[in-house]
Design a protein around this motif. Sequence first.
Motif, PDB file in Angstrom:
ATOM      1  N   LYS A  49       0.872  -1.171   0.000  1.00 35.92           N
ATOM      2  CA  LYS A  49       0.000   0.000   0.000  1.00 35.92           C
ATOM      3  C   LYS A  49       0.909   1.220   0.000  1.00 35.92           C
ATOM      4  CE  LYS A  49      -3.820   2.383   2.188  1.00 35.92           C
ATOM      5  NZ  LYS A  49      -4.862   2.369   3.248  1.00 35.92           N
ATOM      6  N   ASN A  71       1.053   5.152  -0.011  1.00 39.56           N
ATOM      7  CA  ASN A  71       0.254   6.358   0.221  1.00 39.56           C
ATOM      8  C   ASN A  71       0.801   7.579  -0.508  1.00 39.56           C
ATOM      9  OD1 ASN A  71      -1.548   5.031   2.070  1.00 39.56           O
ATOM     10  ND2 ASN A  71       0.086   5.112   3.593  1.00 39.56           N
ATOM     11  N   ASN A  72       2.052   7.526  -0.917  1.00 41.32           N
ATOM     12  CA  ASN A  72       2.656   8.634  -1.646  1.00 41.32           C
ATOM     13  C   ASN A  72       2.927   8.266  -3.101  1.00 41.32           C
ATOM     14  OD1 ASN A  72       4.646   6.819  -0.772  1.00 41.32           O
ATOM     15  ND2 ASN A  72       6.251   8.385  -0.688  1.00 41.32           N
ATOM     16  N   LYS A 110       5.731   5.478   1.549  1.00 38.98           N
ATOM     17  CA  LYS A 110       4.994   5.662   2.794  1.00 38.98           C
ATOM     18  C   LYS A 110       3.836   4.666   2.766  1.00 38.98           C
ATOM     19  CE  LYS A 110       6.188  10.558   3.188  1.00 38.98           C
ATOM     20  NZ  LYS A 110       5.673  11.957   3.177  1.00 38.98           N
ATOM     21  N   GLY A 111       3.858   3.746   3.688  1.00 37.29           N
ATOM     22  CA  GLY A 111       2.877   2.665   3.698  1.00 37.29           C
ATOM     23  C   GLY A 111       3.567   1.367   4.015  1.00 37.29           C
ATOM     24  N   PRO A 121      -3.552   2.888   7.449  1.00 37.65           N
ATOM     25  CA  PRO A 121      -2.723   3.561   6.438  1.00 37.65           C
ATOM     26  C   PRO A 121      -1.589   2.689   5.913  1.00 37.65           C
ATOM     27  CG  PRO A 121      -2.012   4.244   8.616  1.00 37.65           C
ATOM     28  CD  PRO A 121      -3.124   3.232   8.821  1.00 37.65           C
ATOM     29  N   TYR A 122      -1.454   1.475   6.432  1.00 44.08           N
ATOM     30  CA  TYR A 122      -0.286   0.657   6.127  1.00 44.08           C
ATOM     31  C   TYR A 122      -0.582  -0.531   5.223  1.00 44.08           C
ATOM     32  CZ  TYR A 122       1.296   3.331  10.128  1.00 44.08           C
ATOM     33  OH  TYR A 122       1.578   4.357  10.989  1.00 44.08           O
ATOM     34  N   LYS A 152     -11.243   1.723   4.040  1.00 47.15           N
ATOM     35  CA  LYS A 152     -10.774   2.762   3.143  1.00 47.15           C
ATOM     36  C   LYS A 152     -11.092   4.142   3.701  1.00 47.15           C
ATOM     37  CE  LYS A 152     -10.931   0.293  -1.278  1.00 47.15           C
ATOM     38  NZ  LYS A 152     -11.605   0.162  -2.569  1.00 47.15           N
TER      39      LYS A 152
END
Length: 469
Positions: free
Chosen positions: A98, A100-101, A152-153, A380-381, A388
Amino acid sequence: MGGFFGTISKSACITDLFYGTDYNSHLGTRRGGMATLHEGIFNRAIHNLENSYFRLRFEADLPKFKGNSGIGIISDTDPQPIFVNSHLGKYAVVTVAKINNLDELQKELLDKGCHFSELSSGQASQTELIALLISQGKTFPEGIKLVHEKIKGSCSMLILTEKCIIAARDKWGRTPILIGKKDGAHAVSSEPCSFPNLGYELTYDIGPGEIVEITADKIETVHEPNKQKQVCSFLWVYYGYPVSDYEGVNVDTMRYTCGLKMAAKDDVEADYVAGIPDSGIGMGLGYAEGKGLPYRRAIIKYTPTWPRSFTPANQEVRDLVAKMKLIPNRHLLKDKRVIFCDDSIVRGTQLNDNVNILYGYGAKEVHMRIGSPPILHACPYLGFTASKSALELITRRTIKELEGDDSKDLEKYATTDSPQYNEMIDKIRKKLNITSLKFVTVEDLLDSIGLPEGSVCTYCYNKACPKGE
């Protein structure tokens, strides 16, 4: 979320690869893929799994796969595996990740002159982005470490090269990777339940951030594991298969222990205990043992063909799946006070439908005991489609009803037996028409898992996570 499997052998690998990948099917429902290497040539197949099983989709492809090494994936994100030809050589890669960025990293790579050829749901493929980052390194380990530094994740991966399979676990170890061995072959998997029936013996847990090169004869660590880890607690609560061990901790044993601990603190009276299939059964058996009550199968899962109730993208389909996959036993329910054990409450979709059916079949009292703390935060990970958005969670919707703001006093709502916690639980109980409702505490959950303090992630319950993440 997703899961992967790889094998490298002195003989043909496709049978092990096919069934080994299939044993990860409970970790995802969107897409499946396999790739093998034979005489320097990669073969690949990718199929949509939303309306079919992995085995059914891939059986017709098996004759085209040759070779002694291969990787497979059950993916809830982008189509995988992907092939890459870079200065590192030719390779195939699968990821459980995952990012995030993603947009930020995509721009950075485009500015360096890289280009993307794959798209997934209108976005750059995260697996291709990871491959591009790997190819920035002078070696595979150097490129993988760059991935761990940049994203990030979270990201765990398997890379099929012309010489070996490289397995790299997420730097915090959020998702597991395990290695099995049999004569003349090694296998590597997200799920150790894939090993026994294929003749592999679990021999090694890859550590957080560790990078391992695997051949038919040996495994070699090329980057040592990090000292700190944050393994996802939800693996034991929900996603993990009952026979699987992560970090040496068996899933079903952990759930059983959770049930014992809840029963020891519970003064409710009932006629028997029942587990909600499948992931509530272990806890139900432990609870029944702890309370000295009989265990009965008051609800039966009709068939494993029904996907996870929160997985379909359409809420109407989720509601239908939640209702259809479980069948109550009217004979056992009539005029009975029943304690039901379940793994978690996320949206409340499945529970809302089932409770009404239970009363309709004659249950006198319905007591729910939940094997995880209340879920208050979207993860978030990891790619848990269950979370979601925070407002999809029944807890956050309830807090909004109580406070007018779903984010107010979350720390207090996460504290067991605080006035806010008790008010939230009681309102959920009333909303779902349950006689009584209790959740396992974070402390009892961690104690049931039994890993050293600070090594299990509980972000979705109380936002506890490593500093700097």
